[in-house]
Design a protein around this motif. Structure first.
Motif, mmCIF file in Angstrom:
data_model
loop_
_atom_site.group_PDB
_atom_site.id
_atom_site.type_symbol
_atom_site.label_atom_id
_atom_site.label_comp_id
_atom_site.label_asym_id
_atom_site.label_seq_id
_atom_site.Cartn_x
_atom_site.Cartn_y
_atom_site.Cartn_z
ATOM 1 N N ASP A 44 -66.518 -9.579 -21.307
ATOM 2 C CA ASP A 44 -66.401 -8.128 -21.435
ATOM 3 C C ASP A 44 -66.367 -7.676 -22.889
ATOM 4 O O ASP A 44 -65.922 -6.569 -23.192
ATOM 5 C CB ASP A 44 -65.141 -7.641 -20.717
ATOM 6 N N LYS A 45 -66.868 -8.533 -23.788
ATOM 7 C CA LYS A 45 -66.813 -8.227 -25.209
ATOM 8 C C LYS A 45 -68.215 -7.953 -25.778
ATOM 9 O O LYS A 45 -69.206 -8.493 -25.306
ATOM 10 C CB LYS A 45 -66.168 -9.385 -25.985
ATOM 11 N N THR A 46 -68.253 -7.105 -26.780
ATOM 12 C CA THR A 46 -69.489 -6.797 -27.499
ATOM 13 C C THR A 46 -69.516 -7.578 -28.800
ATOM 14 O O THR A 46 -68.575 -7.489 -29.596
ATOM 15 C CB THR A 46 -69.569 -5.291 -27.806
ATOM 16 N N LEU A 47 -70.573 -8.344 -29.007
ATOM 17 C CA LEU A 47 -70.674 -9.142 -30.222
ATOM 18 C C LEU A 47 -70.834 -8.215 -31.424
ATOM 19 O O LEU A 47 -71.824 -7.482 -31.531
ATOM 20 C CB LEU A 47 -71.858 -10.102 -30.130
ATOM 21 N N LEU A 48 -69.871 -8.265 -32.317
ATOM 22 C CA LEU A 48 -69.852 -7.381 -33.478
ATOM 23 C C LEU A 48 -70.343 -8.069 -34.744
ATOM 24 O O LEU A 48 -71.087 -7.483 -35.534
ATOM 25 C CB LEU A 48 -68.434 -6.848 -33.702
ATOM 26 N N GLY A 49 -69.913 -9.308 -34.963
ATOM 27 C CA GLY A 49 -70.290 -9.965 -36.204
ATOM 28 C C GLY A 49 -70.439 -11.462 -36.076
ATOM 29 O O GLY A 49 -69.721 -12.103 -35.302
ATOM 30 N N LEU A 50 -71.372 -12.014 -36.832
ATOM 31 C CA LEU A 50 -71.585 -13.458 -36.960
ATOM 32 C C LEU A 50 -71.539 -13.762 -38.452
ATOM 33 O O LEU A 50 -72.409 -13.334 -39.211
ATOM 34 C CB LEU A 50 -72.945 -13.868 -36.386
ATOM 35 N N PHE A 51 -70.522 -14.516 -38.875
ATOM 36 C CA PHE A 51 -70.306 -14.676 -40.304
ATOM 37 C C PHE A 51 -70.001 -16.113 -40.711
ATOM 38 O O PHE A 51 -69.433 -16.885 -39.937
ATOM 39 C CB PHE A 51 -69.128 -13.815 -40.769
ATOM 40 N N ILE A 52 -70.365 -16.408 -41.938
ATOM 41 C CA ILE A 52 -69.906 -17.607 -42.624
ATOM 42 C C ILE A 52 -68.922 -17.164 -43.695
ATOM 43 O O ILE A 52 -69.181 -16.204 -44.436
ATOM 44 C CB ILE A 52 -71.071 -18.374 -43.250
ATOM 45 N N GLY A 53 -67.783 -17.842 -43.757
ATOM 46 C CA GLY A 53 -66.788 -17.558 -44.776
ATOM 47 C C GLY A 53 -66.665 -18.736 -45.712
ATOM 48 O O GLY A 53 -66.320 -19.843 -45.288
ATOM 49 N N HIS A 54 -66.971 -18.543 -46.969
ATOM 50 C CA HIS A 54 -66.862 -19.622 -47.950
ATOM 51 C C HIS A 54 -65.420 -19.724 -48.432
ATOM 52 O O HIS A 54 -64.800 -18.722 -48.769
ATOM 53 C CB HIS A 54 -67.800 -19.362 -49.118
#
Length: 211
Positions: free
Chosen positions: A92-102
């Motif tokens: 039931d979730k909307t994909l908001l962000g796909l991130f790499i964190g250095h």
């Protein structure tokens, strides 16, 4: 502490504590014999409906590059998109962000025209793509109009996303990343079954050779 400070502030509309090391085991309906397993470093839910997935990297070379997707490269974040679309935990979730964190700046003196503090301010920002939703981004980062937390997340004076380094994507594109990742996995499985292991180097960009 860069990420911890952001999460502990009032800049995020957190829905519960972020999950770390979220493990998944998925069997695609397209191929019941294929099993996809892995873990996502951080799962963040904001405003009770928006899903952000983060992978932390110690290498400064790791980043998401859409231009490499047609070659079957830079697939980690697209795979997370697939997980988001089929894992029941996120139904039931909307994909908001796909991130790499250095998390480790191994060459702090590489940017000569900036001070160390200026370099680090940009270096540790989340690097990836996000949904074209101002409501959603406001739930993740109260400074989203000129974000001090996410690369490429800022608005012009007219309220549009700044096209320089634009990272905003529509919902269809966010889902398409997952479809592409799955297709590469299915193709790889078929190749293994057929005993196909071609040496297929690819020259991409300015002399960059990818095996």
């Amino acid at each position: 502490n860069f990420y911890k400070n952001h999460e502990s502030s009032e800049k995020m509309q957190l829905s519960g504590k972020p999950k770390t090391e979220y493990h998944f085991v998925l069997t695609p309906k397209e191929s019941p014999s294929l099993r996809l397993t892995g873990s996502i470093d951080k799962v963040v839910i904001t405003a009770d409906k928006y899903l952000t997935l983060v992978d932390y990297k110690t290498s400064t070379q790791d980043h998401f590059d859409e231009k490499l997707l047609p070659y079957g490269l830079s697939l980690q974040l697209p795979l997370y998109s697939y997980v988001a679309s089929v894992d029941s935990t996120f139904k039931d979730k909307t994909l908001l962000g796909l991130f790499i964190g250095h998390v480790l700046d191994t060459n702090p003196n590489s940017t000569k025209d900036k001070s160390l503090s200026e370099r680090r301010e940009n270096f540790y920002k989340l690097d990836g793509v996000f949904l074209d939703s101002k409501e959603g981004m406001a739930s993740l980062d109260a400074t989203y109009q000129s974000s001090d937390f996410i690369k490429g997340c800022n608005l012009t004076n007219t309220g549009e996303w700044n096209k320089k380094g634009l990272r905003a994507r529509n919902e269809k594109t966010m889902k398409e990343y997952g479809r592409q990742a799955l297709q590469f996995a299915l193709d790889a499985l078929q190749g293994i079954r057929k005993g196909l292991f071609p040496i297929n180097p690819k020259k991409i960009g300015n002399g960059l050779l990818m095996a």
